[in-house]
Design an enzyme around this catalytic site. Structure first.
Site, short mmCIF file in Angstrom:
data_model
loop_
_atom_site.label_atom_id
_atom_site.label_comp_id
_atom_site.label_asym_id
_atom_site.label_seq_id
_atom_site.Cartn_x
_atom_site.Cartn_y
_atom_site.Cartn_z
N GLU A 71 2.36 4.83 6.22
CA GLU A 71 1.47 4.07 7.11
C GLU A 71 2.29 3.02 7.85
O GLU A 71 3.11 2.33 7.23
CB GLU A 71 0.37 3.33 6.33
CG GLU A 71 -0.69 4.23 5.76
CD GLU A 71 -1.84 3.46 5.10
OE1 GLU A 71 -2.06 2.28 5.44
OE2 GLU A 71 -2.49 4.06 4.24
N GLU A 81 -1.72 2.47 -2.59
CA GLU A 81 -1.67 1.01 -2.66
C GLU A 81 -2.33 0.37 -3.87
O GLU A 81 -3.13 -0.56 -3.72
CB GLU A 81 -2.26 0.41 -1.38
CG GLU A 81 -1.53 0.82 -0.14
CD GLU A 81 -1.91 0.00 1.09
OE1 GLU A 81 -2.98 -0.62 1.09
OE2 GLU A 81 -1.11 -0.03 2.03
C1 GCB Z 1 -3.65 0.20 4.37
C2 GCB Z 1 -4.56 1.16 3.72
C3 GCB Z 1 -5.46 1.88 4.72
C4 GCB Z 1 -5.96 0.87 5.76
C5 GCB Z 1 -4.77 0.30 6.49
C6 GCB Z 1 -5.16 -0.74 7.55
O1 GCB Z 1 -2.66 -0.20 3.86
O2 GCB Z 1 -3.90 2.11 2.94
O3 GCB Z 1 -6.53 2.46 4.03
O4 GCB Z 1 -6.87 1.44 6.65
O5 GCB Z 1 -3.93 -0.34 5.58
O6 GCB Z 1 -5.37 -0.37 8.68
O7 GCB Z 1 -5.30 -1.89 7.20
#
Ligand code: GCB
Length: 599
Positions: A512, A418
């Site tokens: 994710e 990201e």
């Molecule tokens: C993301 C990040 C990750 C966070 C996640 C979240 O995009 O890559 O490190 O923990 O979102 O849960 O917000």
């Protein structure tokens, strides 16, 4: 090559002792340890286990959150000189370390998630006790990998402010070994595999510190020698090879030896070899020439009390849970994990997307927040700090590839998580990193990087560097969550539609997606944070993913709840786990288990 990253082993030529145990530790908030000669012994230490993340053992907040310089010390006895080199190997120290042997500086390393070795032969006293002191620093800045900043509070104390969403655990977090290796030693090796019908050709290259010749042999699981060759590089042919596959992980043993002119052995290094190929063809990911759909998790190295320290038992539990849900893959978000994770994945037949700690490349606390709120452009890659950042990034990438390149479980490298990829300087920054990874990895694994929500077709500048596209997407959570879930589905479909032209020829996976969920919360009808909502959010996401044939993988966020920095967006950590932090299932675990049984 900077150093030999080979994992320690023992045989007739090599030995090692573990230096894990109770060390001494002392905080150095004024950073004057050096001027006070702490390298000659810590004046007022307390005891601290090594390895450990120091934070969660304490009961005082200022110790848990300590940021700045801190020191470790231990002593070890070294027997008489037997002519071999004495090497000190740290599995990782987060984030930077200067090591002293008997008060003399032996070396410095930056990068908190990869091993480093120091040849201390000239600094040790044989037949005597020796002192190791290590000055560590855990501050974050915009040249460190991962990125962040360090705030100085009114009382002068410092506080780490990560641009990422996980606790800045630090210390000597992985094992310390004292190795003895021959002066002429095997330093490194590479293998590349080609399948030829039922046979496999293994091309190998070995680096040693001398001129003598090298032999290479492969043994099957029963110990039968199946092929051999001599020379520092060459080919080995395995007839009717047993392939390494998902959850069917056959491992051969590959043995390298350095031989003297009379055939006597100077050094020997045995390694495990999984015979498998991995490639991207069109929009398919092929393992051993057969399509594989990635099912699994983004994880963290994170557990109660021990923080980021590796525990064989927790890791074993994690593999058992991943198998129970019928997963086949995980991403080492957001940094290379302890080496033992990869050894277990090799054994268990799991696929790994191995990620360099390049997270937080955007000026925003916890990195998700600005994007989720439709945040502003910070032009991160135009800052003066960028050349130094890129240098560190290259070093971390090189160390990760050097360390992990021979694991059959590692099927791809992830170069970023990201970053702000929405303008051309980002591409200028990342293109050389992709080129470096392609040059270093003899197996030519696919490369990727996880793209943030605003990195969409037309705006993003880095997807074209990737062999497969990885998207982090929170439709139904940061975007149109709760009562707007139906609209989230529409918005999600609209975005995936926009990726279609690019993905005619490139696989797309989701690295994710998910929803924060409090394990104790139930509500009918559902609300955000309740277990029912986590299931609904996943069901919506899966409906969308199943409608596109170029979607080739789904790694949910996250395997388990994990610790983050304190803040109004986090309830004592991130609660998007499918499992709780102590590894018990939320309702969504049963949903995934069922889905992945059929997928
Ligand atoms: C993301 C990040 C990750 C966070 C996640 C979240 O995009 O890559 O490190 O923990 O979102 O849960 O917000």
């Amino acid at each position: 090559m900077k150093q030999s990253m080979l994992y320690p082993c023992t045989n007739a030529h090599r030995s090692f002792a573990s230096l894990d145990g109770l060390w001494k530790m002392q905080f150095d908030p004024a950073s004057d340890g050096i001027t006070q000669n702490w390298q000659d012994g810590l004046p007022d230490p307390f005891s601290m286990p090594v390895p450990a993340s120091f934070a969660d053992v304490f009961t005082e907040k200022e110790k848990r959150d300590y940021c700045g310089d801190f020191w470790y010390e231990t002593k070890f006895y070294l027997e008489a000189d037997d002519g071999r080199d004495v090497i000190l190997r740290f599995g990782s120290i987060t984030h930077r370390a200067t090591v002293y042997i008997n008060g003399v500086c032996a070396g410095f390393h930056e990068g908190g998630f990869t091993p480093f070795v120091l040849n201390i032969t000239e600094l040790v006293r044989f037949g005597n006790r020796n002192r190791i002191t290590v000055r560590v620093n855990n501050e974050l800045n915009e040249t460190s990998i991962p990125c962040g900043t360090t705030k100085v509070r009114k009382d002068g104390s410092r506080l780490a402010q990560p641009y990422f969403d996980f606790f800045n655990y630090s210390g000597i977090q992985r094992s310390v070994h004292l190795l003895k290796v021959p002066k002429e030693a095997i330093l490194d090796y590479d293998t590349a595999i080609t399948l030829n019908g039922s046979d496999a050709v293994i091309s190998y290259q070995v680096k040693t510190s001398g001129e003598h010749s090298v032999s290479a042999e492969i043994f099957d699981r029963k110990g039968n020698r199946v092929c051999a060759n001599t020379g520092k590089s060459g080919e080995l042919l395995i007839r009717d090879a047993r392939l390494w596959n998902v959850r069917d992980a056959y491992l051969y043993t590959l043995v390298f030896r350095i031989l003297d002119d009379n055939g006597g052995e100077i050094d020997k290094y045995p390694a495990r070899l999984g015979v498998r190929t991995i490639e991207v063809k069109g929009n398919r990911i092929l393992l051993n020439s057969r399509e594989v759909y990635l099912k699994g998790y983004g994880k963290h190295e994170d557990f109660e009390v021990i923080g980021r320290q590796f525990s064989w038992t927790v890791a074993k539990r994690d593999f058992e849970l991943m198998k129970w849900t019928n997963a086949n893959c995980f991403r080492t978000s957001h940094y290379p994990y302890a080496e033992e994770w990869y050894q277990m994945a090799d054994e268990e037949g799991f696929l790994i997307i191995d990620e360099v700690p390049a997270v937080g490349m955007m000026r925003s606390l916890m990195n998700f927040a600005a994007a989720g709120a439709g945040g502003k452009d910070t032009r991160f890659f135009t800052a003066d700090t960028v050349p130094q950042l890129q240098k560190n990034h290259k070093e971390q990438l090189e160390e990760m590839i050097l360390r992990d390149k021979n694991h059959p479980s590692v099927i791809a490298f992830s170069i970023f998580n990201e970053p702000e990829t929405t303008y051309p300087e980002a591409r200028d920054y990342f293109a050389p990193l992709f080129a470096l990874a392609r040059e270093l990895d003899v197996q030519k694994r696919p490369l990727t990087g996880a793209l943030l929500v605003n990195s969409t077709p037309g705006k993003d500048t880095c997807a074209e560097l990737c062999d497969f596209i990885s998207l982090n997407r929170y439709y139904g959570w940061y975007i149109l969550g709760g009562p707007d879930l139906n609209d989230a589905e529409g918005a999600f479909r609209a975005e995936v539609d926009a990726w279609r032209p690019i993905c005619e020829n490139k696989p797309l996976i989701f690295t994710e997606f998910g929803a924060d969920t409090h394990a104790g919360e139930h509500k009918l009808p559902s609300v955000m944070w309740a277990q029912e909502y986590q299931n609904e959010c996943y069901e919506m996401n899966f409906r969308v993913m199943d409608s596109y044939d170029f979607v080739k993988g789904e790694l949910v966020w996250n395997f388990a709840d994990f610790q983050t920095t304190e803040g109004i967006m986090r309830v004592n950590g991130n609660k998007k786990g499918i499992f709780t932090r102590n590894r018990q299932p939320k309702d969504a675990a049963f949903l995934l288990k069922k889905r992945w049984e059929q997928k």
